[in-house]
Write a protein that holds these residues in place. Sequence first.
Motif, short mmCIF file in Angstrom:
data_model
loop_
_atom_site.label_atom_id
_atom_site.label_comp_id
_atom_site.label_asym_id
_atom_site.label_seq_id
_atom_site.Cartn_x
_atom_site.Cartn_y
_atom_site.Cartn_z
N HIS A 96 15.45 14.12 -30.69
CA HIS A 96 15.37 13.09 -31.74
C HIS A 96 15.55 11.70 -31.14
O HIS A 96 14.84 10.75 -31.53
CB HIS A 96 16.44 13.35 -32.80
CG HIS A 96 16.40 12.37 -33.93
ND1 HIS A 96 15.33 12.25 -34.80
CD2 HIS A 96 17.31 11.44 -34.34
CE1 HIS A 96 15.57 11.29 -35.68
NE2 HIS A 96 16.76 10.79 -35.42
N VAL A 111 18.21 19.46 -29.37
CA VAL A 111 17.43 18.94 -30.50
C VAL A 111 17.82 17.50 -30.79
O VAL A 111 16.97 16.65 -31.08
CB VAL A 111 17.61 19.82 -31.75
CG1 VAL A 111 16.90 19.20 -32.95
CG2 VAL A 111 17.07 21.23 -31.50
N ILE A 161 10.27 22.37 -30.80
CA ILE A 161 9.56 23.63 -30.56
C ILE A 161 8.79 23.56 -29.25
O ILE A 161 8.83 24.49 -28.43
CB ILE A 161 8.61 23.95 -31.73
CG1 ILE A 161 9.43 24.30 -32.98
CG2 ILE A 161 7.68 25.11 -31.38
CD1 ILE A 161 8.59 24.46 -34.24
N MET A 171 10.04 15.71 -39.17
CA MET A 171 9.03 16.71 -38.84
C MET A 171 8.62 16.62 -37.36
O MET A 171 8.46 17.64 -36.68
CB MET A 171 7.80 16.53 -39.73
CG MET A 171 6.68 17.53 -39.46
SD MET A 171 7.21 19.26 -39.65
CE MET A 171 7.38 19.31 -41.43
N THR A 181 10.41 15.54 -34.92
CA THR A 181 11.51 16.07 -34.11
C THR A 181 11.43 17.58 -34.03
O THR A 181 11.62 18.17 -32.95
CB THR A 181 12.87 15.65 -34.71
OG1 THR A 181 12.97 14.22 -34.67
CG2 THR A 181 14.01 16.25 -33.91
N ILE A 182 11.13 18.24 -35.14
CA ILE A 182 11.02 19.71 -35.17
C ILE A 182 9.89 20.17 -34.26
O ILE A 182 10.04 21.10 -33.47
CB ILE A 182 10.81 20.20 -36.61
CG1 ILE A 182 12.05 19.91 -37.47
CG2 ILE A 182 10.51 21.71 -36.62
CD1 ILE A 182 11.86 20.22 -38.93
#
Length: 331
Positions: free
Chosen positions: A248, A244, A8, A1, A3-4
């Motif tokens: 991470h 992305v 963004i 979560m 990482t998301i």
Amino acid sequence: MLTIILAIVLFVLLIFPHELGHFVAAKAVGVRVNEFAFGMGPALYKKQGRETLYSIRAFPVGGYCAMEGENEESDEEDAFVNKPAWARITVLVAGSAMNVLIAILVLSIMFGVIGAATTTVDRVQKGMPAAKAGLSRGDRIVSVDGREIQKWSDLSTALSGSDDTRSITVTRNGTEKTLYVTPVKQDSRYVIGITPMVTHSPLLAVRNGITGSWSMTRSLFGALKQLATGHVKADDLSGPVGMVSLVHQTEKAGLINFFYLVALISLNLAIFNMLPFPALDGGRILFVIIRLFTGKAITDRQEAAVHGAGMALLLLLMIFVTWNDIERLLT
């Protein structure tokens, strides 16, 4: 979560300020902006201004600035295509300029948080050459072997290379004092056993943010040169999926590394957009300059067709780098 969320944040910090730069510059030179949006996809909120529709869209991954006559002919006086060359170039440059400012701002905040090493000694390790030579906490290092020390990295450079005895001039209680120190080798480095005092000065943080951005920019131009000369393979390029993945990795290393990544990619985006390739801001600037000398030899429709072809090639490039990213994740 996490990482998301960070991904963004990354895309917002990369794309939205870029479009905001176009928007602010367009308004400043009198270009009509039909819509300015935060995010992409279906609209969640809309508000009609005097001439601009402001919207918030479903996917918070950037935004866009839709100007009148940006990609097509227009009879409107305030259309982008009908503005003087200097005004159009200003609008086009503003996007990348904002990316540069974001990089400087992010690095400045980062340096402000972690602090910057000064040339004043904080701790002196017992039993090490500095302690034996008589260096003390609070000594400000002025020079080594007569060479001025302006920042802490200058001291590391001056001590590198050998274990020869060095003369170190310090300021102590307002008086200069010269001491003689013989470095010792530890982990392939020559050290004397001192650590610097750290400052969180905003002015120094901004200065380091600017110099750090400049250093990054030089490195990115070097990488671009290597790509152009074939020293870096196209397979090494990354797209959104790779970004992305990097988010991470930096998440595990800490937020400082994440913001360093933000600054690096923001500068990368600024440079990439200024390349003289159709559909990119640099390509559009090139057409503005060419048409400034050729007059109506190139029509708006013809220029739009070239930019359309350029956009198609960029989409193919995006597909290629995305495939590379997926392959790297699977192997």
